[in-house]
Design an enzyme around this catalytic site. Sequence first.
Site, PDB file in Angstrom:
ATOM      1  N   GLU A 145       0.858  -1.294  -0.062  1.00 57.92           N
ATOM      2  CA  GLU A 145      -0.094  -0.082  -0.024  1.00 57.92           C
ATOM      3  C   GLU A 145       0.690   1.123   0.109  1.00 57.92           C
ATOM      4  OE1 GLU A 145      -3.005  -0.219  -0.726  1.00 57.92           O
ATOM      5  OE2 GLU A 145      -2.994  -2.588  -0.604  1.00 57.92           O
ATOM      6  N   HIS A 190       1.849   2.351  -3.384  1.00 60.53           N
ATOM      7  CA  HIS A 190       0.814   3.127  -4.070  1.00 60.53           C
ATOM      8  C   HIS A 190       0.996   4.572  -3.764  1.00 60.53           C
ATOM      9  CE1 HIS A 190      -1.734   0.533  -6.078  1.00 60.53           C
ATOM     10  NE2 HIS A 190      -1.820  -0.656  -5.059  1.00 60.53           N
TER      11      HIS A 190
END
Length: 196
Positions: free
Chosen positions: A148, A151
Amino acid sequence: MILPIVAYGDPVLRKVAKDIDSEYPKLDELINNMWDTMYNAHGVGLAAPQVGLPIRMFVIDTTPFADDEDLTQEEQKQLDGFKKVFINAKIEEENGKEWDFSEGCLSIPDIREDVSRKAEIVISYLDEDFKSHKETYDGLLARVIQHEYDHIEGILFTDKLSSLKKRLLKSRLEKISKGKINADYKMRFPDIKKRR
C-alpha cells in the site's frame, strides 16, 4: 459509499502522493468510503490513489489473512483484527532478508505474481485522529503495508517484476486499462474515459 477503483494505466497510480492535514475536506467520509470500497472488493488494503486521489493515505485490514492455515498461530494472531488508517506514512527502514510472496492488486484484477520484499519495516504515520506513530512490523503485515505504501509513492507491484515477466504481462495489463476485464467490483478504466 462504494467508490470505483482506478484501473492500471490511470496516471493517478503513477503520481507520488501529497501529504494532507487535518483540514482535508470530508476526511472521515473518505475513510469510511475507502473501507466500504475495500471490503466490497474483498481487499486487505486500499490506497487513496486507487480511488483517484493523489494523497498519502491508505487503509489496511488483514483479518482475512488470519484464516490462512499455512501461518503460525502467532502470525494468525498478529493479522487477526489488524485494522488501521495510515496518513502521511513514511517508511524509515526496511530490514531483514527478502522473501517472495504472491501479490495481487485491486487496480490490476486477475494478475498475481511473486514479489520480493524485505521482511521488516519501521514506519512513521498519522492515524485518522492525526496522532503520530512510529512502529515496526514484520512478515505479512510488513508486506501488506509495503504494498500500500508503494501506491502512495506511485509504484505498482508489477514494477518489481523481472523484465521478462513484465513483457509476458504487457498485453494483459493493456486489456485491463481498456476495461477488457471482468472485475466483480466497480472500476474506472483510463482508456475508456478518453474515448468519450
